[in-house]
Design a protein around this motif. Structure first.
Motif, PDB file in Angstrom:
ATOM      1  N   THR A  41     -82.960  26.259  17.773  1.00 28.34           N
ATOM      2  CA  THR A  41     -84.094  25.782  16.972  1.00 28.34           C
ATOM      3  C   THR A  41     -84.288  26.459  15.616  1.00 28.34           C
ATOM      4  OG1 THR A  41     -85.589  27.344  18.054  1.00 28.34           O
ATOM      5  CG2 THR A  41     -85.403  25.138  19.042  1.00 28.34           C
ATOM      6  N   LEU A  42     -83.708  27.607  15.377  1.00 31.37           N
ATOM      7  CA  LEU A  42     -84.039  28.389  14.177  1.00 31.37           C
ATOM      8  C   LEU A  42     -83.498  27.790  12.879  1.00 31.37           C
ATOM      9  CD1 LEU A  42     -85.554  30.967  13.331  1.00 31.37           C
ATOM     10  CD2 LEU A  42     -83.383  32.202  13.562  1.00 31.37           C
ATOM     11  N   PHE A  43     -82.414  27.042  12.954  1.00 32.67           N
ATOM     12  CA  PHE A  43     -81.762  26.547  11.740  1.00 32.67           C
ATOM     13  C   PHE A  43     -81.595  25.030  11.754  1.00 32.67           C
ATOM     14  CE2 PHE A  43     -80.106  30.862  12.452  1.00 32.67           C
ATOM     15  CZ  PHE A  43     -80.394  31.456  11.232  1.00 32.67           C
ATOM     16  N   PRO A  44     -82.682  24.267  11.740  1.00 32.42           N
ATOM     17  CA  PRO A  44     -82.508  22.811  11.756  1.00 32.42           C
ATOM     18  C   PRO A  44     -81.843  22.289  10.479  1.00 32.42           C
ATOM     19  CG  PRO A  44     -84.812  23.383  11.423  1.00 32.42           C
ATOM     20  CD  PRO A  44     -84.082  24.659  11.714  1.00 32.42           C
ATOM     21  N   ASP A  45     -82.009  22.991   9.367  1.00 28.78           N
ATOM     22  CA  ASP A  45     -81.467  22.564   8.081  1.00 28.78           C
ATOM     23  C   ASP A  45     -80.127  23.261   7.829  1.00 28.78           C
ATOM     24  OD1 ASP A  45     -81.176  23.110   5.007  1.00 28.78           O
ATOM     25  OD2 ASP A  45     -82.501  21.371   5.167  1.00 28.78           O
ATOM     26  N   PHE A  46     -79.080  22.488   7.611  1.00 26.94           N
ATOM     27  CA  PHE A  46     -77.758  23.074   7.400  1.00 26.94           C
ATOM     28  C   PHE A  46     -77.719  23.956   6.158  1.00 26.94           C
ATOM     29  CE2 PHE A  46     -73.583  22.786   5.262  1.00 26.94           C
ATOM     30  CZ  PHE A  46     -72.900  23.654   6.097  1.00 26.94           C
ATOM     31  N   GLU A  47     -78.381  23.544   5.088  1.00 25.09           N
ATOM     32  CA  GLU A  47     -78.343  24.337   3.847  1.00 25.09           C
ATOM     33  C   GLU A  47     -78.933  25.729   4.065  1.00 25.09           C
ATOM     34  OE1 GLU A  47     -76.651  23.589   1.159  1.00 25.09           O
ATOM     35  OE2 GLU A  47     -76.098  21.662   2.031  1.00 25.09           O
ATOM     36  N   VAL A  48     -80.006  25.816   4.828  1.00 23.40           N
ATOM     37  CA  VAL A  48     -80.610  27.127   5.136  1.00 23.40           C
ATOM     38  C   VAL A  48     -79.619  27.958   5.956  1.00 23.40           C
ATOM     39  CG1 VAL A  48     -82.487  28.286   6.388  1.00 23.40           C
ATOM     40  CG2 VAL A  48     -82.973  26.266   4.985  1.00 23.40           C
ATOM     41  N   PHE A  83     -72.965  20.348   9.919  1.00 25.44           N
ATOM     42  CA  PHE A  83     -72.021  21.054   9.047  1.00 25.44           C
ATOM     43  C   PHE A  83     -71.388  20.072   8.070  1.00 25.44           C
ATOM     44  CE2 PHE A  83     -68.317  23.180   7.529  1.00 25.44           C
ATOM     45  CZ  PHE A  83     -68.641  24.522   7.554  1.00 25.44           C
ATOM     46  N   GLN A  84     -71.276  20.527   6.814  1.00 24.24           N
ATOM     47  CA  GLN A  84     -70.668  19.694   5.792  1.00 24.24           C
ATOM     48  C   GLN A  84     -69.831  20.579   4.875  1.00 24.24           C
ATOM     49  OE1 GLN A  84     -73.412  17.274   3.573  1.00 24.24           O
ATOM     50  NE2 GLN A  84     -71.849  16.611   2.134  1.00 24.24           N
ATOM     51  N   PHE A  85     -68.531  20.285   4.816  1.00 28.91           N
ATOM     52  CA  PHE A  85     -67.665  21.003   3.899  1.00 28.91           C
ATOM     53  C   PHE A  85     -67.994  20.588   2.473  1.00 28.91           C
ATOM     54  CE2 PHE A  85     -64.971  21.109   7.733  1.00 28.91           C
ATOM     55  CZ  PHE A  85     -64.729  22.473   7.789  1.00 28.91           C
ATOM     56  N   GLU A  86     -67.867  21.529   1.559  1.00 33.73           N
ATOM     57  CA  GLU A  86     -68.084  21.236   0.150  1.00 33.73           C
ATOM     58  C   GLU A  86     -67.132  20.125  -0.285  1.00 33.73           C
ATOM     59  OE1 GLU A  86     -67.962  23.542  -4.138  1.00 33.73           O
ATOM     60  OE2 GLU A  86     -68.064  24.711  -2.295  1.00 33.73           O
ATOM     61  N   GLY A  87     -67.679  19.154  -1.006  1.00 35.31           N
ATOM     62  CA  GLY A  87     -66.859  18.063  -1.507  1.00 35.31           C
ATOM     63  C   GLY A  87     -66.683  16.905  -0.544  1.00 35.31           C
ATOM     64  N   THR A  88     -67.336  16.968   0.629  1.00 30.75           N
ATOM     65  CA  THR A  88     -67.249  15.849   1.569  1.00 30.75           C
ATOM     66  C   THR A  88     -68.606  15.169   1.678  1.00 30.75           C
ATOM     67  OG1 THR A  88     -67.831  17.159   3.531  1.00 30.75           O
ATOM     68  CG2 THR A  88     -65.482  17.019   2.956  1.00 30.75           C
ATOM     69  N   ALA A  89     -68.578  13.919   2.089  1.00 32.76           N
ATOM     70  CA  ALA A  89     -69.818  13.187   2.359  1.00 32.76           C
ATOM     71  C   ALA A  89     -70.357  13.650   3.712  1.00 32.76           C
ATOM     72  CB  ALA A  89     -69.545  11.684   2.389  1.00 32.76           C
ATOM     73  N   PRO A  90     -71.674  13.560   3.917  1.00 33.88           N
ATOM     74  CA  PRO A  90     -72.243  13.995   5.200  1.00 33.88           C
ATOM     75  C   PRO A  90     -71.630  13.295   6.407  1.00 33.88           C
ATOM     76  CG  PRO A  90     -73.991  13.590   3.617  1.00 33.88           C
ATOM     77  CD  PRO A  90     -72.703  13.115   2.985  1.00 33.88           C
ATOM     78  N   ASP A  91     -71.215  12.044   6.244  1.00 36.59           N
ATOM     79  CA  ASP A  91     -70.673  11.289   7.375  1.00 36.59           C
ATOM     80  C   ASP A  91     -69.146  11.364   7.478  1.00 36.59           C
ATOM     81  OD1 ASP A  91     -70.141   9.764   5.133  1.00 36.59           O
ATOM     82  OD2 ASP A  91     -70.794   7.876   6.023  1.00 36.59           O
ATOM     83  N   ASP A  92     -68.519  12.226   6.686  1.00 37.64           N
ATOM     84  CA  ASP A  92     -67.059  12.392   6.763  1.00 37.64           C
ATOM     85  C   ASP A  92     -66.716  12.985   8.127  1.00 37.64           C
ATOM     86  OD1 ASP A  92     -64.391  13.465   6.602  1.00 37.64           O
ATOM     87  OD2 ASP A  92     -64.567  13.484   4.421  1.00 37.64           O
ATOM     88  N   VAL A  93     -65.893  12.289   8.882  1.00 38.00           N
ATOM     89  CA  VAL A  93     -65.579  12.693  10.250  1.00 38.00           C
ATOM     90  C   VAL A  93     -64.933  14.083  10.304  1.00 38.00           C
ATOM     91  CG1 VAL A  93     -63.300  11.609  10.402  1.00 38.00           C
ATOM     92  CG2 VAL A  93     -64.732  11.799  12.457  1.00 38.00           C
ATOM     93  N   THR A  94     -64.284  14.530   9.233  1.00 32.62           N
ATOM     94  CA  THR A  94     -63.628  15.839   9.257  1.00 32.62           C
ATOM     95  C   THR A  94     -64.629  16.995   9.305  1.00 32.62           C
ATOM     96  OG1 THR A  94     -63.405  15.973   6.838  1.00 32.62           O
ATOM     97  CG2 THR A  94     -61.585  14.949   8.067  1.00 32.62           C
TER      98      THR A  94
END
Length: 184
Positions: free
Chosen positions: A78-85, A115-126
């Motif tokens: 519960t502590l980190f609902p936001d990925f950016e945080v 989780f989102q790698f830099e340069g990818t879209a949020p829905d990128d399966v990778t």
């Protein structure tokens, strides 16, 4: 809030079906089947308390033989609902590893449901290569990683293979993979 039993079950299903089942980490199966993976569910109510838990887990891993605990997953549902945080917090995690003089001894790999790698879209399966059911810090012994890497592919090859595997599986396949089976 989900029970510890549910968090542990979801985390184990992710390890068994995705990490081991898809061979996303070719080193995971050996330590998992030997019960050398410690999974800790955190109940910290704020970052300071979570950092105290991280301190304890880093020192426990440092001071415990690998034959007993080779790696630790510190999971906080519960502590980190936001990925950016969570992602920003990783700088603090690096500082904690350095404060304990564990650079080159223990590394921390981050996993998060968004989780989102830099340069990818949020829905990128990778992105799923680093997605777990809950925000998770994976504490790994550097020497165990090096030994495992000597007997297999290098990190870049593993990353490329994982991305290709996930592209073939697709988003629907990934979601189906992590669904609980009847009775779970």
């Amino acid at each position: 809030m989900e029970s510890d039993e549910q968090v542990l079950a979801d985390t184990r299903r992710w390890i068994e079906k995705a990490v081991i089942g898809l061979n996303l980490c070719p080193f995971a199966k050996a330590v998992y089947v030997k019960n050398q993976v410690r999974i800790v569910v955190s109940h910290a109510r704020h970052l300071d308390a979570f950092l105290d838990e991280l301190d304890r887990e880093l020192l426990l891993l440092r001071d415990t033989p690998a034959e007993q605990i080779d790696t630790t997953l510190l999971v906080h549902p519960t502590l980190f609902p936001d990925f950016e945080v969570f992602n920003d917090f990783l700088n603090v995690v690096d500082d904690v590893v350095a404060e304990h003089e564990l650079e080159g001894v223990i590394q921390v790999a981050p996993f998060h449901p968004a989780f989102q790698f830099e340069g990818t879209a949020p829905d990128d399966v990778t992105n799923n290569t680093n997605r777990a059911p809950y925000p998770t810090l994976h504490l790994l012994r550097e020497d165990s990683v090096e030994r495992a890497a000597e007997s297999g592919d290098d990190a870049d090859t593993i990353v490329e293979r994982n991305q290709q595997r996930l592209r073939e599986l697709g988003v629907a396949g990934w979601q189906a993979l992590l669904q609980p089976e009847c009775g779970q």
